[in-house]
Scaffold this motif. Structure first.
Motif, PDB file in Angstrom:
ATOM      1  N   ALA A 192       0.817  -1.220   0.000  1.00  0.00           N
ATOM      2  CA  ALA A 192       0.000   0.000   0.000  1.00  0.00           C
ATOM      3  C   ALA A 192       0.846   1.265   0.000  1.00  0.00           C
ATOM      4  CB  ALA A 192      -0.920   0.005   1.215  1.00  0.00           C
ATOM      5  N   GLY A 193       2.173   1.089  -0.023  1.00  0.00           N
ATOM      6  CA  GLY A 193       3.057   2.241  -0.045  1.00  0.00           C
ATOM      7  C   GLY A 193       3.267   2.877   1.311  1.00  0.00           C
ATOM      8  N   GLY A 194       2.934   2.154   2.380  1.00  0.00           N
ATOM      9  CA  GLY A 194       3.118   2.684   3.729  1.00  0.00           C
ATOM     10  C   GLY A 194       4.543   2.516   4.221  1.00  0.00           C
ATOM     11  N   GLY A 195       4.826   3.082   5.374  1.00  0.00           N
ATOM     12  CA  GLY A 195       6.160   3.030   5.939  1.00  0.00           C
ATOM     13  C   GLY A 195       6.226   2.171   7.187  1.00  0.00           C
ATOM     14  N   PRO A 196       7.441   1.968   7.711  1.00  0.00           N
ATOM     15  CA  PRO A 196       7.618   1.087   8.870  1.00  0.00           C
ATOM     16  C   PRO A 196       6.941   1.597  10.134  1.00  0.00           C
ATOM     17  CG  PRO A 196       9.650   2.284   8.368  1.00  0.00           C
ATOM     18  CD  PRO A 196       8.717   2.529   7.234  1.00  0.00           C
ATOM     19  N   ARG A 197       6.767   2.892  10.267  1.00  0.00           N
ATOM     20  CA  ARG A 197       6.128   3.406  11.478  1.00  0.00           C
ATOM     21  C   ARG A 197       4.659   2.998  11.569  1.00  0.00           C
ATOM     22  NH1 ARG A 197       9.103   9.316  11.808  1.00  0.00           N
ATOM     23  NH2 ARG A 197      10.677   8.702  13.334  1.00  0.00           N
ATOM     24  N   LEU A 198       4.031   2.786  10.432  1.00  0.00           N
ATOM     25  CA  LEU A 198       2.652   2.307  10.444  1.00  0.00           C
ATOM     26  C   LEU A 198       2.588   0.906  11.034  1.00  0.00           C
ATOM     27  CD1 LEU A 198      -0.323   2.519   9.734  1.00  0.00           C
ATOM     28  CD2 LEU A 198       0.234   1.825   7.389  1.00  0.00           C
ATOM     29  N   LEU A 199       3.544   0.065  10.662  1.00  0.00           N
ATOM     30  CA  LEU A 199       3.614  -1.291  11.212  1.00  0.00           C
ATOM     31  C   LEU A 199       3.769  -1.246  12.732  1.00  0.00           C
ATOM     32  CD1 LEU A 199       3.950  -4.398  10.798  1.00  0.00           C
ATOM     33  CD2 LEU A 199       6.402  -3.967  10.565  1.00  0.00           C
ATOM     34  N   LEU A 200       4.672  -0.410  13.202  1.00  0.00           N
ATOM     35  CA  LEU A 200       4.910  -0.290  14.644  1.00  0.00           C
ATOM     36  C   LEU A 200       3.691   0.276  15.359  1.00  0.00           C
ATOM     37  CD1 LEU A 200       8.512   1.123  14.248  1.00  0.00           C
ATOM     38  CD2 LEU A 200       7.944  -1.074  15.290  1.00  0.00           C
ATOM     39  N   GLY A 201       3.012   1.226  14.717  1.00  0.00           N
ATOM     40  CA  GLY A 201       1.828   1.816  15.322  1.00  0.00           C
ATOM     41  C   GLY A 201       0.687   0.831  15.489  1.00  0.00           C
ATOM     42  N   ILE A 202       0.625  -0.177  14.631  1.00  0.00           N
ATOM     43  CA  ILE A 202      -0.411  -1.204  14.751  1.00  0.00           C
ATOM     44  C   ILE A 202      -0.177  -2.058  15.991  1.00  0.00           C
ATOM     45  CG2 ILE A 202      -1.255  -3.349  13.698  1.00  0.00           C
ATOM     46  CD1 ILE A 202      -0.866  -1.978  10.963  1.00  0.00           C
ATOM     47  N   TYR A 203       1.086  -2.345  16.298  1.00  0.00           N
ATOM     48  CA  TYR A 203       1.384  -3.286  17.379  1.00  0.00           C
ATOM     49  C   TYR A 203       1.319  -2.668  18.771  1.00  0.00           C
ATOM     50  CZ  TYR A 203       2.207  -7.536  14.856  1.00  0.00           C
ATOM     51  OH  TYR A 203       1.997  -8.665  14.138  1.00  0.00           O
ATOM     52  N   ILE A 204       1.489  -1.396  18.898  1.00  0.00           N
ATOM     53  CA  ILE A 204       1.465  -0.782  20.230  1.00  0.00           C
ATOM     54  C   ILE A 204       0.135  -1.032  20.946  1.00  0.00           C
ATOM     55  CG2 ILE A 204       1.518   1.417  21.469  1.00  0.00           C
ATOM     56  CD1 ILE A 204       3.683   2.323  19.433  1.00  0.00           C
ATOM     57  N   PRO A 205      -1.029  -0.785  20.345  1.00  0.00           N
ATOM     58  CA  PRO A 205      -2.283  -1.093  21.056  1.00  0.00           C
ATOM     59  C   PRO A 205      -2.515  -2.589  21.248  1.00  0.00           C
ATOM     60  CG  PRO A 205      -2.731  -0.332  18.820  1.00  0.00           C
ATOM     61  CD  PRO A 205      -1.286  -0.072  19.070  1.00  0.00           C
TER      62      PRO A 205
END
Length: 460
Positions: A192-205
């Motif tokens: 989807a053209g996203g970056g690594p911070r999106l991946l990390l943001g999913i796992y925090i919650p």
């Protein structure tokens, strides 16, 4: 020895502590124990699953890190090797934390600790960050590897011996699935053209949810007391180190290949990160799903027998990988690598099932029966699991370092695969010689004049 027909009093759960737990008593198990054990298993799997995802986080983060990050292939293999190393080392204290804090309490603590590496990675993940900073933050992710050891030790205490292969396999397999799940999420984000911070943001919650559910629904077992003597006795037992060696061949392969597969595809076959991500999750996913099957087969046919022939299969798959690597056949290489993942997962289940079986056999050889034998087996198998899990995970370090050196020396992973093939051959030999060869079974040091003549480690 036949279990008593009457069940002990129902367990007290004051403060989430269960004061009495006797899973070997069939009446207790059927009326009370199984429901509680399964509930704790479910939430243990959830926390361990998130832990595995955080531990293997950097296996997918390196795929996001293109030339603008300034890291060489050797740098990336070194980074993933060190993350694996920390995950292996912390498994030892995590094993004994269950007895100190309680299984439910430590699950909450260990799940909450996963926030530290995830938030730290979110903060520094951008071009221009130094390699040393990435390495330091990566080391923090190693705490996710410890969740496996504490979870397995905890669940081992909840289930009777006849159910351990299935329960431990399901617990570990559900945790192992954290590897392909984070790879699948990364695939979707890259696509989807996203970056690594999106991946990390999913796992925090998700980490917060796992810790909260463990707090609400898990239990501590009061009879799992801190016992430093058990750790000492397990470390002195030769079987702890033999099984550690064998577990390097199965779990060491699984976790090592999970970290390395994508990098091998990009460096040896010129795949883009997106192309690599399309296939890297398949092997860990199938290897995780089949781990409970390995435990179930071990319950039915014996862990040593299943492990022996599993090493044969791993050797054959590795030989095919060597040929595919030399012929530069991407299709054959990918298929053989996935098969190797599946076999490593199957072997994870069968080898880990051997551990409680070995110490139960030793208890019987000492003339112990009933609860005395069960208590002896739980005490030493629980302590040894942490050591075996830690040493087994070190195999993942060795695999990544072997790939690093192979690419530096030969420009491909072929040299590393030759070394892995030799190791699987040694694992086959050790399994046969120690646990299946009749003369070896008769000469075990734990055998005594009072032991049953038919006792054999081929039963494990």
């Amino acid at each position: 020895m036949t279990a008593p027909s009457t069940a002990p009093a129902p367990p007290s759960r004051g403060g989430r502590w269960i004061r009495h737990w006797d899973p070997e008593n069939e009446t207790f198990w059927n009326e009370t124990g199984e429901k509680i054990a399964r509930r704790n298993l479910f939430f243990s799997v959830l926390s361990e699953h998130i832990g595995f995802s955080v531990w293997t986080l950097w296996s997918v983060l390196v795929l996001f890190m293109g030339p603008e990050y300034g890291l060489t292939p050797a740098d990336k293999f070194m980074l993933t090797s060190m993350v694996t190393l920390v995950g292996a080392v912390v498994r030892v204290p995590y094993t004994f934390a269950v007895a100190i804090f309680g299984g439910r309490n430590w699950t909450v603590i260990s799940a909450s600790l996963l926030l530290i590496p995830t938030i730290a990675a979110f903060t520094v993940m951008e071009p221009g960050t130094s390699f040393s900073t990435f390495l330091l933050i990566g080391l923090l992710a190693g705490v996710g590897g410890g969740n496996f050891a504490s979870s397995m030790t905890n669940i081992n205490a909840f289930f009777p011996l006849r159910k351990k292969g299935w329960a431990l396999g399901l617990n570990a397999g559900g945790g192992n699935i954290g590897v392909p799940v984070i790879q699948l999420i990364a695939l979707a984000i890259i696509g989807a053209g996203g970056g690594p911070r999106l991946l990390l943001g999913i796992y925090i919650p998700l980490i917060v949810v796992a810790a909260a559910l463990a707090w609400l629904f898990m239990d501590n077992l009061e009879n799992v007391k801190n016992d430093t003597g058990a750790a000492r006795d397990a470390a002195k037992d030769a079987h702890t180190w033999i099984m550690s060696f064998l577990y390097i061949g199965t779990f060491g392969s699984f976790i090592g290949y999970s970290f390395a597969f994508g990098q091998v595809l990009t460096n040896q076959f010129g795949r883009t990160p997106l192309q690599a991500a399309y296939v890297t999750f398949i092997g860990p996913l199938l290897g995780s799903l089949i781990r409970p099957v390995g435990g179930w087969l071990a319950d039915r046919y014996g862990g040593a027998r299943i492990s022996l022939w599993n090493y044969v299969g791993m050797g054959v798959a590795t030989a095919v990988l060597i040929g595919a690597s030399m012929q530069k056949s991407l299709a054959l290489f990918t298929v053989a690598f996935v098969v190797l993942f599946v076999l490593s997962g199957l072997g994870n289940g069968s080898t880990f099932k051997m551990i409680p079986g070995i110490f139960q056999a030793k208890a019987r050889a000492k003339g112990l029966t009933g609860e005395a034998a069960a208590s002896y087996g739980r005490r030493l198998s629980g302590a040894s699991m942490g050591l075996i899990g830690a040493v087994g995970a070190l195999g993942g370090v060795g695999i990544n370092l072997a790939f690093r050196q192979s690419f530096l020396s030969y420009g491909s992973g072929t040299g590393a695969f030759v070394a892995f093939l030799a190791y699987y051959g040694v694992c086959f030999t050790v399994t046969w010689a120690v646990y299946l060869r009749r003369s070896a079974a008769r000469s075990q040091v734990v055998a005594s004049a009072e032991a049953k003549p038919q006792l054999s480690y081929a039963e494990v």
